[in-house]
Design an enzyme around this catalytic site. Structure first.
Site, PDB file in Angstrom:
ATOM      1  N   ASP A   1       0.815  -1.220   0.000  1.00 51.65           N
ATOM      2  CA  ASP A   1       0.000   0.000   0.000  1.00 51.65           C
ATOM      3  C   ASP A   1       0.851   1.274   0.000  1.00 51.65           C
ATOM      4  O   ASP A   1       0.323   2.378   0.012  1.00 51.65           O
ATOM      5  CB  ASP A   1      -0.924  -0.013   1.235  1.00 51.65           C
ATOM      6  CG  ASP A   1      -1.960   1.100   1.227  1.00 51.65           C
ATOM      7  OD1 ASP A   1      -2.512   1.393   0.155  1.00 51.65           O
ATOM      8  OD2 ASP A   1      -2.207   1.685   2.293  1.00 51.65           O
TER       9      ASP A   1
ATOM     10  N   GLN B   1      -5.334  -2.342  -6.643  1.00 53.60           N
ATOM     11  CA  GLN B   1      -5.984  -1.467  -5.668  1.00 53.60           C
ATOM     12  C   GLN B   1      -6.822  -0.427  -6.387  1.00 53.60           C
ATOM     13  O   GLN B   1      -6.396   0.142  -7.399  1.00 53.60           O
ATOM     14  CB  GLN B   1      -4.954  -0.758  -4.796  1.00 53.60           C
ATOM     15  CG  GLN B   1      -5.574   0.109  -3.705  1.00 53.60           C
ATOM     16  CD  GLN B   1      -4.534   0.804  -2.842  1.00 53.60           C
ATOM     17  OE1 GLN B   1      -4.182   1.947  -3.101  1.00 53.60           O
ATOM     18  NE2 GLN B   1      -4.036   0.113  -1.823  1.00 53.60           N
TER      19      GLN B   1
ATOM     20  N   SER C   1      -7.179   4.791  -0.062  1.00 55.59           N
ATOM     21  CA  SER C   1      -7.359   3.414  -0.516  1.00 55.59           C
ATOM     22  C   SER C   1      -8.780   2.957  -0.203  1.00 55.59           C
ATOM     23  O   SER C   1      -9.297   3.209   0.881  1.00 55.59           O
ATOM     24  CB  SER C   1      -6.353   2.492   0.173  1.00 55.59           C
ATOM     25  OG  SER C   1      -5.036   2.941  -0.020  1.00 55.59           O
TER      26      SER C   1
END
Length: 287
Positions: A207, A279, A229
């Protein structure tokens, strides 16, 4: 109160409250005002893995970031043992702070088998020893301009990151470029031999500054566009060590309606494709 962890290994060393209940702490030094999503994902995966037989390795995770986490508070992880079959185990993990769910993860574990193999080749890039450090990039630029970069350089981050191309925060000043960035990553300390720790360390790293890839075609920085996110997936293809250099080859194929998709392949230094990441995130003007 448990002492704050001061390394990534400590961050992933959860306190077991009950058979399927765990508590995790933050090391501090996070991005202003929120808990780093990769840390929550890594801790949730450790919690899931601690309820599975050690002969089974994780091959995929799918997660949703639901609320911003508070870095000053512990996170409680509740594991639901969905199924244990002959070859696969499935776990669901809910992360909670102050009675509210901030994160949800599903993970699948399996007994590794044999079969046909193929993989996309690793892109041709300089080895990490020949790539500029953050000090090189930001020294030339006159200092750190990004919260990400300031965090990367704290002791609590406990990892090394080297951008093959100019980091997105600096690239924004030069104009649009393709929505692709290549980043070398490894932990700054040797990790235990436990494969689950290495998988969770990569989950932590998966991430890191990932959504900024979507800003490159627009020459915008995180001071202009707020990034969050939303959902996250990682597939693990073969064993690796996260304390050895891994190349994250990232691209953003689309941004639309305030959302952006970013994909990444992760290679070890030998050119083996070890993991894939996807993502979706929220992009909106910063206030």
């Amino acid at each position: 109160m448990r002492q704050r962890p001061n390394s990534l290994v400590d961050v992933l060393d959860l306190e077991r409250i009950d058979a399927d209940l765990f508590r995790g702490w933050s090391s501090g030094g996070e991005l202003p005002g929120r808990l780093f999503g990769g840390q929550v994902a890594g801790q949730a995966l450790i919690a899931a893995g601690r309820t599975v037989e050690t002969t089974r390795s994780v091959h995929s995770l799918h997660a949703y970031f639901l609320r911003p986490g508070n870095p000053a508070m512990p996170v409680v992880y509740s594991v639901d043992r969905i199924r244990d079959g002959r070859s696969y185990s499935t776990r669901r993990v809910v992360a909670v702070q102050r009675g509210e769910t901030i994160f949800h993860l599903s993970a699948s574990f399996h007994l590794r088998g044999q079969g046909s193999q193929h993989a996309e080749p690793m892109p041709v890039v300089p080895p990490p020893e020949q790539v500029r450090t953050l000090e090189d990039w930001y020294g030339d630029a006159g200092g750190d301009s990004s919260p990400w970069m300031r965090w990367y350089r704290t002791e609590q981050f406990a990892a090394e990151v080297r951008y093959v191309e100019e980091p997105p925060e600096l690239a924004a000043e030069r104009g649009p470029r393709d929505a692709r960035q290549r980043v070398w990553f490894r932990t700054s300390h040797r990790l235990p031999d436990d494969p689950l720790v290495h998988v969770c360390a990569l989950t932590y790293a998966s991430d890191l500054d990932l959504l900024s890839t979507a800003l490159l075609p627009h020459a915008r920085s995180s001071s202009e566009i707020s990034l969050s996110s939303l959902d996250h997936a990682v597939w693990f293809h073969r064993p690796f060590r996260a304390d050895e250099w891994l190349l994250h080859d990232r691209e953003s194929p689309v941004a639309s309606g305030g959302h952006a998709l970013v994909r990444a392949h992760v290679y070890d230094s030998g050119g083996n494709l070890v993991a894939s990441i996807a993502q979706e995130g929220l992009l909106r003007p910063a206030r």
